[in-house]
Design a protein around this motif. Structure first.
Motif, PDB file in Angstrom:
ATOM      1  N   LYS A   1      -3.908   1.793  -3.264  1.00 47.81           N
ATOM      2  CA  LYS A   1      -4.992   1.025  -2.647  1.00 47.81           C
ATOM      3  C   LYS A   1      -4.536   0.559  -1.263  1.00 47.81           C
ATOM      4  O   LYS A   1      -4.358  -0.636  -1.015  1.00 47.81           O
ATOM      5  CB  LYS A   1      -5.341  -0.191  -3.516  1.00 47.81           C
ATOM      6  CG  LYS A   1      -5.818   0.157  -4.908  1.00 47.81           C
ATOM      7  CD  LYS A   1      -7.228   0.740  -4.882  1.00 47.81           C
ATOM      8  CE  LYS A   1      -7.764   0.937  -6.285  1.00 47.81           C
ATOM      9  NZ  LYS A   1      -9.136   1.495  -6.277  1.00 47.81           N
TER      10      LYS A   1
ATOM     11  N   ARG B   1      -5.916   0.498   1.794  1.00 46.16           N
ATOM     12  CA  ARG B   1      -6.778  -0.369   2.586  1.00 46.16           C
ATOM     13  C   ARG B   1      -6.716  -1.813   2.080  1.00 46.16           C
ATOM     14  O   ARG B   1      -6.600  -2.754   2.875  1.00 46.16           O
ATOM     15  CB  ARG B   1      -8.226   0.131   2.551  1.00 46.16           C
ATOM     16  CG  ARG B   1      -9.179  -0.663   3.450  1.00 46.16           C
ATOM     17  CD  ARG B   1     -10.603  -0.150   3.293  1.00 46.16           C
ATOM     18  NE  ARG B   1     -10.752   1.193   3.789  1.00 46.16           N
ATOM     19  CZ  ARG B   1     -11.092   1.496   5.053  1.00 46.16           C
ATOM     20  NH1 ARG B   1     -11.301   0.527   5.930  1.00 46.16           N
ATOM     21  NH2 ARG B   1     -11.222   2.750   5.432  1.00 46.16           N
ATOM     22  N   GLU B   2      -6.783  -1.980   0.776  1.00 44.24           N
ATOM     23  CA  GLU B   2      -6.718  -3.323   0.202  1.00 44.24           C
ATOM     24  C   GLU B   2      -5.341  -3.964   0.445  1.00 44.24           C
ATOM     25  O   GLU B   2      -5.241  -5.159   0.753  1.00 44.24           O
ATOM     26  CB  GLU B   2      -7.008  -3.276  -1.294  1.00 44.24           C
ATOM     27  CG  GLU B   2      -8.436  -2.934  -1.654  1.00 44.24           C
ATOM     28  CD  GLU B   2      -8.682  -1.432  -1.728  1.00 44.24           C
ATOM     29  OE1 GLU B   2      -7.847  -0.647  -1.196  1.00 44.24           O
ATOM     30  OE2 GLU B   2      -9.702  -1.037  -2.305  1.00 44.24           O
ATOM     31  N   THR B   3      -4.287  -3.159   0.319  1.00 43.54           N
ATOM     32  CA  THR B   3      -2.936  -3.672   0.532  1.00 43.54           C
ATOM     33  C   THR B   3      -2.729  -4.101   1.977  1.00 43.54           C
ATOM     34  O   THR B   3      -2.169  -5.175   2.244  1.00 43.54           O
ATOM     35  CB  THR B   3      -1.889  -2.608   0.148  1.00 43.54           C
ATOM     36  OG1 THR B   3      -2.004  -2.313  -1.243  1.00 43.54           O
ATOM     37  CG2 THR B   3      -0.480  -3.104   0.433  1.00 43.54           C
TER      38      THR B   3
ATOM     39  N   THR C   1      -5.025  -5.015   4.085  1.00 42.80           N
ATOM     40  CA  THR C   1      -5.840  -6.203   4.320  1.00 42.80           C
ATOM     41  C   THR C   1      -5.134  -7.453   3.807  1.00 42.80           C
ATOM     42  O   THR C   1      -5.111  -8.500   4.478  1.00 42.80           O
ATOM     43  CB  THR C   1      -7.212  -6.065   3.646  1.00 42.80           C
ATOM     44  OG1 THR C   1      -7.889  -4.922   4.181  1.00 42.80           O
ATOM     45  CG2 THR C   1      -8.065  -7.301   3.874  1.00 42.80           C
TER      46      THR C   1
ATOM     47  N   ASN D   1      -9.550  -7.745   9.085  1.00 42.57           N
ATOM     48  CA  ASN D   1     -10.377  -6.589   8.769  1.00 42.57           C
ATOM     49  C   ASN D   1     -10.460  -5.619   9.950  1.00 42.57           C
ATOM     50  O   ASN D   1     -10.407  -4.395   9.773  1.00 42.57           O
ATOM     51  CB  ASN D   1     -11.785  -7.048   8.373  1.00 42.57           C
ATOM     52  CG  ASN D   1     -12.673  -5.883   7.950  1.00 42.57           C
ATOM     53  OD1 ASN D   1     -12.408  -5.232   6.944  1.00 42.57           O
ATOM     54  ND2 ASN D   1     -13.717  -5.609   8.712  1.00 42.57           N
TER      55      ASN D   1
END
Length: 228
Positions: free
Chosen positions: A94, A96-98, A100, A205
């Motif tokens: 993950k 993108r989540e990491t 962010t 973001n």
């Protein structure tokens, strides 16, 4: 930029300082407050003594001079930063989540009143304390770069990113600078204000979206690779 008023430097010290005895910790806390409020040059041991509420002999019993106190304060700040970021939990697969999560955590630290104050004083005193400035860099930006580089290596292996010829270390450094650059500059040049939580989210973001557009592989392409 959504900003909130602030005019205070936090006076807490990191858990690692708990290894000191009570008197030494009292002096270190006082020194931290004085240095981060006034800078190294304007600070005096008399100011630190009064802030700590101890005798001058107590100050010198634990720290030989003002330079030793300054070194101890910055080293404690570096230890606190390292302890904080190493507590971040990652989500494999993950990216993108990491990223962010990393960006948000990093901005929370570097844009805090104490984070900005430490940066100002280290940069101002870098020529006088070059080794200490280097220690600050290695314990701050370099730690984050290494953590991001590790995540990028895993993401490249799983097909989430294509780093081309630049390599994971350079890509990680670019990402950290995307995260920190404009937000830190705005906060340093607006010393009477602090960013809102929404503004920090927006900055984090924007950095992640920009980075992923440059190096991220399309999700459907990654899905096809995982099924083949």
């Amino acid at each position: 930029m959504q900003m909130q008023r602030t005019n205070q430097v936090m006076t807490t010290l990191p858990p690692s300082s708990g290894e000191l005895n009570a008197k030494a910790l009292t002096v270190l806390r006082a020194a931290r407050h004085v240095f981060l409020t006034h800078g190294f040059s304007a600070a005096t041991t008399d100011m630190i003594q009064r802030e700590a509420g101890v005798s001058k002999s107590t100050v010198y019993a634990h720290y030989a001079n003002k330079e030793a106190l300054f070194t101890a304060v910055i080293e404690a700040e570096c230890a606190a930063f390292t302890n904080t970021v190493h507590g971040i939990e990652f989500r494999p697969g993950k990216l993108r989540e990491t990223l962010t999560m990393l960006a948000r955590a990093y901005l929370d630290i570097v844009l805090s009143p104490s984070g900005l104050a430490v940066f100002r004083v280290v940069i101002a005193e870098g020529p006088r304390f070059p080794k200490l400035a280097r220690t600050f860099y290695l314990a701050g930006p370099q730690v984050m770069t290494t953590m991001v580089a590790e995540q990028l290596a895993n993401a490249a292996a799983s097909g989430e990113v294509d780093l081309g010829e630049i390599g994971r270390e350079t890509a990680a450094s670019l990402f950290i600078n995307l995260v920190r650059g404009e937000p830190q500059l705005q906060c340093l040049t607006h010393p009477d204000a602090a960013p809102s939580s929404a503004q920090i989210d927006q900055w984090a973001n924007a950095a992640v979206v920009t980075f992923m557009r440059a190096y991220g592989r399309r999700e459907e392409a990654s899905s096809k690779r995982s099924r083949s």
